[in-house]
Every structure is written in structure tokens, then in C-alpha cells.
Design an enzyme around this catalytic site. Structure first.
Site, short mmCIF file in Angstrom:
data_model
loop_
_atom_site.label_atom_id
_atom_site.label_comp_id
_atom_site.label_asym_id
_atom_site.label_seq_id
_atom_site.Cartn_x
_atom_site.Cartn_y
_atom_site.Cartn_z
N SER A 56 70.22 -25.50 85.83
CA SER A 56 71.21 -24.63 85.17
C SER A 56 72.57 -24.65 85.88
CB SER A 56 70.68 -23.20 85.08
OG SER A 56 69.58 -23.16 84.22
N THR A 101 64.65 -16.94 84.78
CA THR A 101 63.52 -17.83 84.55
C THR A 101 62.28 -17.23 85.20
OG1 THR A 101 62.78 -20.13 84.62
CG2 THR A 101 64.05 -19.38 86.51
N LYS A 129 61.21 -12.89 83.61
CA LYS A 129 61.77 -12.58 82.28
C LYS A 129 61.31 -11.23 81.72
CE LYS A 129 62.19 -17.33 81.11
NZ LYS A 129 61.91 -18.42 80.22
N ALA A 185 51.23 -17.78 77.41
CA ALA A 185 51.51 -16.44 76.87
C ALA A 185 52.53 -15.73 77.75
CB ALA A 185 50.23 -15.64 76.77
N GLY A 186 53.31 -16.50 78.51
CA GLY A 186 54.36 -15.93 79.35
C GLY A 186 55.63 -15.77 78.52
N VAL A 207 57.52 -27.79 77.60
CA VAL A 207 58.71 -27.05 78.04
C VAL A 207 59.10 -27.38 79.48
CG1 VAL A 207 58.24 -25.10 76.49
CG2 VAL A 207 57.47 -24.98 78.86
N TYR A 210 60.50 -29.31 82.46
CA TYR A 210 61.50 -30.39 82.50
C TYR A 210 61.60 -31.03 83.88
CZ TYR A 210 64.55 -26.82 84.48
OH TYR A 210 65.10 -25.83 85.28
P1 NAP Z 1 55.72 -17.07 82.94
O1 NAP Z 1 56.20 -15.97 82.11
O2 NAP Z 1 55.46 -16.82 84.39
O3 NAP Z 1 54.38 -17.67 82.26
C1 NAP Z 1 53.66 -18.69 82.90
C2 NAP Z 1 52.63 -19.26 81.94
O4 NAP Z 1 51.99 -20.36 82.59
C3 NAP Z 1 51.53 -18.27 81.58
O5 NAP Z 1 51.04 -18.53 80.29
C4 NAP Z 1 50.45 -18.60 82.64
O6 NAP Z 1 49.13 -18.29 82.24
C5 NAP Z 1 50.59 -20.11 82.68
N1 NAP Z 1 50.03 -20.64 83.92
C6 NAP Z 1 50.61 -20.64 85.15
N2 NAP Z 1 49.79 -21.20 86.05
C7 NAP Z 1 48.65 -21.56 85.38
C8 NAP Z 1 47.44 -22.19 85.75
N3 NAP Z 1 47.21 -22.57 87.01
N4 NAP Z 1 46.51 -22.41 84.78
C9 NAP Z 1 46.73 -22.04 83.51
N5 NAP Z 1 47.86 -21.43 83.08
C10 NAP Z 1 48.81 -21.19 84.01
O7 NAP Z 1 56.74 -18.31 82.89
P2 NAP Z 1 57.70 -18.78 81.68
O8 NAP Z 1 59.04 -18.23 81.90
O9 NAP Z 1 57.00 -18.54 80.40
O10 NAP Z 1 57.82 -20.34 81.99
C11 NAP Z 1 56.75 -21.23 81.74
C12 NAP Z 1 57.22 -22.66 81.96
O11 NAP Z 1 58.25 -22.96 81.03
C13 NAP Z 1 57.83 -22.93 83.35
O12 NAP Z 1 57.40 -24.20 83.78
C14 NAP Z 1 59.31 -22.95 83.09
O13 NAP Z 1 60.03 -23.77 84.01
C15 NAP Z 1 59.34 -23.55 81.71
N6 NAP Z 1 60.55 -23.23 80.96
C16 NAP Z 1 61.34 -24.27 80.60
C17 NAP Z 1 62.49 -24.01 79.88
C18 NAP Z 1 63.37 -25.15 79.48
O14 NAP Z 1 64.53 -24.90 79.17
N7 NAP Z 1 62.86 -26.35 79.39
C19 NAP Z 1 62.84 -22.71 79.54
C20 NAP Z 1 61.98 -21.68 79.90
C21 NAP Z 1 60.83 -21.95 80.63
P3 NAP Z 1 48.46 -16.88 82.64
O15 NAP Z 1 49.02 -15.88 81.68
O16 NAP Z 1 47.02 -17.14 82.43
O17 NAP Z 1 48.83 -16.61 84.07
#
Ligand code: NAP
Length: 307
Positions: free
Chosen positions: A39, A84, A88, A149-150, A250, A252
Site C-alpha cells: 500500500s 488490514t 478490520k 469468514a474474516g 486474495v 498477493y
Molecule cells: P482476517 O479477518 O484475520 O481473516 C483471516 C481468515 O483466514 C479467516 O477466515 C481465518 O479462518 C483464515 N485462516 C487464517 N489462518 C488459517 C489457518 N491456519 N487455517 C484455516 N484458515 C485460516 O483477515 P482478512 O482481512 O480477511 O484477510 C485475509 C487475507 O486476505 C489476508 O491474506 C490478506 O492479506 C488478504 N487480503 C488481500 C487483499 C488484497 O487487496 N489483495 C485485501 C484484503 C485482504 P478462521 O476464522 O477459522 O480463523
């Protein structure tokens, strides 16, 4: 080179660091881990390109330190910041006001300081939907399988439903978080949305095999595969996927995840999260500045600096 030789070589008009003044606006991104974030490269490039007197920095902030950050950000007059993982959801709770998308998602990824009040938005869902469109894939009438589901998963589910997806099946490890998405889907249905939803624990391998086979789009919205654990993936068996499907990750960093490699082996159309980052940043940049980001230019910049 002596100090004076170095000083004489500086082109003050080109070196942004010497242009920082008492009026320079401060923007940033918060989360943990954050040092890998792209970013700052995107926003600083755009501020510079549009001649805006702002800088954008990355701040390591955990869920536990988020409240303190919000207080400090108000005191310091930070003009806006992106959020991030894992902040969030807590960020949405700490905002003074929320946009409808952020309120639905109960998660905010873009916070703007409006005269001392923090207004939270959620641009993640549009980031994926617009990136898919850029690759010739429209979510309308499609069957979608979504892992996670995050904050990101919620935003994607909401936007895909708002944009007319036929079916969305969500799989997640933590069933409590899954039930929150189920509640959101019920709220959407109560407000007239016609998407069919299904919610399953990731461990339900029979449901996964049933639902994935005829899904048009499979999206990873978990952090599996992300640095520093690039060997992890939601799916490692290419036989679960087929060549008619579009697979979106998602994550990157790295640009090609283990899940994407699996999908490539299965012959799917595969898209990484780099575009999502740029398209959600485009929405956020518009919120911060009112200016439309030049997506092609930003993509070219990101490719150039990643070489
Ligand atoms: P978050 O709210 O912390 O959610 C994390 C998610 O990943 C939850 O569903 C969690 O499952 C799952 N998870 C984490 N570790 C796991 C494991 N060992 N086994 C199974 N599931 C696991 O994070 P977020 O903001 O949603 O972000 C999620 C990803 O998206 C990150 O990698 C982030 O960098 C990426 N992202 C990318 C962009 C982009 O612009 N490309 C934008 C936003 C986010 P549980 O609920 O079971 O813990």
C-alpha cells in the site's frame, strides 16, 4: 563522497523527502504483519503523480493496540488510513460512522478523518468484483465458493450478493465466524437479496466435494498461502477443481500462491490478489482525495518496482 558533494548533487525538486513541510498530510495502513504491505508504494506514487502534499506509511498495529492507535491518530490528525488483517473488525467498532458496506460487513478497511470523526468504509468486495470484471468474469448469476469468514471474505460475500451472484457457498475453519456471515446473509435476504447461500465448516469434506465441482468461481479469502507461510493452501488437490472454473486468491504476497499453483495444474483461469489490492485502493483513493486512480499506470508502477 563528502557531505557537501552529496548535498550539491540533490535535486530538491525531484526528491520528495525534502518537500515534506508542516502542512504535509499523513495517511497510512495498519495491521499485523504489515512490513510486506504494498500500500505505501501505491499511495505514495499516486500522491506524487497527482501533486498532492501527502505521505503514506505502514504501522504495525495488532487488534490489542488498535484502540490506542485510533486515539493517537485523532490526536495527530492523521487524515486517513487503510486497515488490514487482523484489525478490520475492531476498526469498524472504533469508527464514529460507517458506510452501508462497512456496516453490513461489520468490518472497515478504509477510514477517513472528517473534521475529527472517523468514517469507516469497506472497499474490499469491490476490489475483487472489479478485478474479476477486468479479467472478463462477471459474478452475476454465477455459483461461487468462498473460503474464509474474516473481514475480506465478508466484504466479498456481500459485494458478490449485491452484484447478483446466483449462489454463494462459504467454507471456514472457525464455525463462530461462519455463523456471523450466515446472519449477514439473512439480513441481506430480509432486505430482498435473492442469492442462495450455504455455510459449511472447512472440515466437511463431503460438502466441499459436492459444492466445488459445479462452482463457476472459487475464491480464497483466507490468509492461507500468505508469507511467511507460503506452503499452506485451502486446496492442494487439483482433482477438486476443473478447467471451466475461475480461481481467485486474495493473497498477493507471494504473487503466485500454492493454491494458485494447484488451480493452474487443474487448468483453471487463475487470478491473484494483486489486482484486488489495486482496485480496492482505487476506491479508497477516491474516498481520500476525490480523484480517480489511473489503474493501468499503478499496475505498471507495481510491476516495475517488483522486478
Ligand atoms: P482476517 O479477518 O484475520 O481473516 C483471516 C481468515 O483466514 C479467516 O477466515 C481465518 O479462518 C483464515 N485462516 C487464517 N489462518 C488459517 C489457518 N491456519 N487455517 C484455516 N484458515 C485460516 O483477515 P482478512 O482481512 O480477511 O484477510 C485475509 C487475507 O486476505 C489476508 O491474506 C490478506 O492479506 C488478504 N487480503 C488481500 C487483499 C488484497 O487487496 N489483495 C485485501 C484484503 C485482504 P478462521 O476464522 O477459522 O480463523
Amino acid at each position: 563522497m563528502t557531505g557537501i558533494e552529496y548535498y550539491r548533487k540533490i535535486d530538491f525538486k525531484k526528491e520528495k523527502v525534502f518537500m515534506i513541510t508542516g502542512n504535509t498530510g499523513l495517511y497510512g495502513v495498519i495491521g499485523s504483519p504489515i512490513r510486506h504491505s504494498k500500500s505505501p508504494a501505491i499511495y505514495n506514487f499516486c500522491f506524487d503523480y497527482h501533486g498532492l502534499d501527502n505521505v503514506y506509511l505502514a504501522f504495525e498495529v495488532t487488534e490489542g493496540s488498535c484502540e490506542e492507535f485510533f486515539r493517537s491518530a485523532k490526536t495527530l490528525g492523521i487524515k486517513g488510513f487503510n486497515v488490514t488483517m487482523p484489525c478490520k473488525e475492531i476498526a469498524a467498532k472504533l469508527c464514529d460512522k460507517l458506510s452501508p458496506a462497512a456496516e453490513f460487513a461489520r468490518a472497515a478497511n478504509t477510514i477517513v478523518n472528517l473534521d475529527g470523526e472517523f468514517f469507516g468504509h469497506n472497499t474490499d468486495g469491490k476490489g475483487v468484483v472489479n478485478d474479476l470484471k477486468d479479467h472478463g468474469v462477471d459474478v452475476k448469476d454465477k455459483k461461487i465458493l468462498l473460503f474464509g469468514a474474516g473481514g475480506a471474505a465478508r466484504a466479498i460475500m456481500i459485494q458478490c450478493a449485491l452484484d447478483g451472484a446466483r449462489t454463494i457457498n462459504v467454507f471456514n475453519r472457525n464455525e463462530e465466524k461462519l455463523s456471523v456471515l450466515k446472519e449477514i446473509s439473512q439480513e441481506m435476504k430480509a432486505k430482498g437479496n435473492t442469492t442462495e447461500f450455504g455455510f459449511f465448516p472447512t472440515g466437511d469434506v463431503n460438502a466441499l466435494a459436492d459444492e466445488i465441482s459445479d462452482s463457476d468461481i472459487v475464491i480464497n479469502a483466507t490468509s492461507l498461502g500468505m508469507e511467511p507461510k507460503p506452503d499452506t493452501a485451502v486446496i492442494t488437490d487439483p482433482c477438486l477443481l476443473n478447467a471451466d472454473q475461475t480461481v481467485y486468491d486474495v493473497v498477493y504476497n507471494p504473487p503466485v500462491t500454492r493454491f494458485m499453483e494447484t488451480a493452474n495444474t487443474a487448468g483453471c483461469k487463475v487470478i491473484g490478489g494483486g489486482g484486488m489490492l489495486i482496485y480496492q485502493a482505487m476506491e479508497a483513493f477516491k474516498i481520500y482525495t476525490g480523484i480517480d486512480m489511473d489503474v493501468k499506470l499503478v499496475k505498471a508502477h507495481m510491476e516495475r518496482i517488483s522486478q
